[in-house]
Design an enzyme around this catalytic site. Structure first.
Site, short mmCIF file in Angstrom:
data_model
loop_
_atom_site.label_atom_id
_atom_site.label_comp_id
_atom_site.label_asym_id
_atom_site.label_seq_id
_atom_site.Cartn_x
_atom_site.Cartn_y
_atom_site.Cartn_z
N GLU A 77 -8.33 -12.29 -6.65
CA GLU A 77 -7.22 -12.13 -5.71
C GLU A 77 -6.75 -13.44 -5.09
OE1 GLU A 77 -7.98 -9.04 -2.88
OE2 GLU A 77 -7.92 -7.48 -4.42
N ARG A 85 0.85 -1.18 0.00
CA ARG A 85 0.00 0.00 0.00
C ARG A 85 0.89 1.23 0.00
NH1 ARG A 85 -4.72 -1.31 -2.08
NH2 ARG A 85 -5.88 -2.88 -0.87
N GLU A 94 -16.89 7.08 1.97
CA GLU A 94 -16.40 5.73 1.71
C GLU A 94 -16.97 4.73 2.72
OE1 GLU A 94 -12.25 3.24 1.01
OE2 GLU A 94 -12.18 5.26 1.86
N GLU A 97 -1.14 -6.04 -7.35
CA GLU A 97 -1.68 -7.38 -7.17
C GLU A 97 -0.75 -8.46 -7.74
OE1 GLU A 97 -5.67 -7.77 -8.45
OE2 GLU A 97 -6.46 -6.32 -6.99
N ALA A 113 -10.50 -7.87 -1.35
CA ALA A 113 -11.41 -6.72 -1.40
C ALA A 113 -11.27 -6.01 -2.74
CB ALA A 113 -11.11 -5.75 -0.26
N GLU A 151 -13.94 -10.30 -6.83
CA GLU A 151 -12.69 -9.99 -6.15
C GLU A 151 -12.08 -11.22 -5.49
OE1 GLU A 151 -11.03 -7.30 -6.42
OE2 GLU A 151 -12.56 -6.19 -7.52
#
Length: 216
Positions: free
Chosen positions: A100, A67, A123, A145, A79, A96
């Site tokens: 993932e 991140r 959000e 990813e 997510a 997702e």
């Protein structure tokens, strides 16, 4: 003057400050109790879905992903964003999970809904609980990813990781602790199509309106 809890916080004006790929910023002029008007900055963001994935050995499927704002890799739940107007959250969660982790799930419930920071952003994330797993084809990954790690962690250990500060992602902490709380209380969970009052849609509509207006 209205009693506490009865005032209507009407928006009398609004102006756009910024609109990018992931967020937009607008400033609303809002009527406060007593008649004073005040500016409130609102960061618009896509809604999102996340999945607490539980296997037959009572382990959670976690991912570890880089991140950039924090500059490090975090343990998280599978997510993704709800970036298509009108997209069904359960369909997005299934997508997702497959993208993932290369997994699909037979059983789904709503575990918890989270407004991540309602003081300045709309959000919100819906966290599902998924079980009855099977392996499926996983699409090729790109960008962050492509570096994603997958691990299976016992539920008790995941709770301990959150309490030790080793899991800090807000959605992951909320989902893991919500699972532990639901088990301790013996409460039934909501169905996967339960109403989601705070599902954000403003930014997705903004982006698609802008795309539709651009010359081809």
């Amino acid at each position: 003057m209205s009693l506490p809890g009865e005032h209507e916080f009407d928006t009398v004006a609004s102006r756009d400050v910024y609109s990018g790929a992931i967020v937009a910023l607008r400033v609303d002029r809002v009527v406060m109790p007593g008649g004073r008007e005040a500016d409130r900055e609102v960061v618009e963001h896509h809604g999102a879905v996340a999945v607490v994935v539980l296997d037959d050995a009572d382990r959670l499927v976690l991912i570890r992903q880089y991140r950039h704002p924090l500059g490090r890799r975090l343990w998280e739940l599978p997510a993704g964003l709800l970036d298509e107007p009108g997209e069904d959250p359960l369909d997005a969660a299934r997508r997702e999970l497959r993208e993932e982790t290369g997994l699909a799930a037979e059983r789904w419930s709503v575990l918890v809904d989270i407004a991540l920071s309602p003081g300045f952003t709309d959000e919100s994330v819906r966290v599902f609980l998924a079980s009855g797993l099977r392996e499926v084809d996983r699409p090729d990954a790109h960008d962050e990813e492509a570096d994603l790690e997958i691990a299976r962690v016992a539920v008790d250990e995941a709770v301990a990781m959150a309490l030790r500060g080793e899991i800090v992602n807000a959605t992951a902490v909320s989902g893991i602790l919500a699972l532990a709380a639901a088990r301790a209380r013996g409460d039934g969970l909501r169905p996967p199509d339960a109403a989601w009052v705070d599902q954000p849609e403003t930014f997705a509509r903004r982006k698609h309106t802008r795309a539709d207006s651009e010359p081809t």
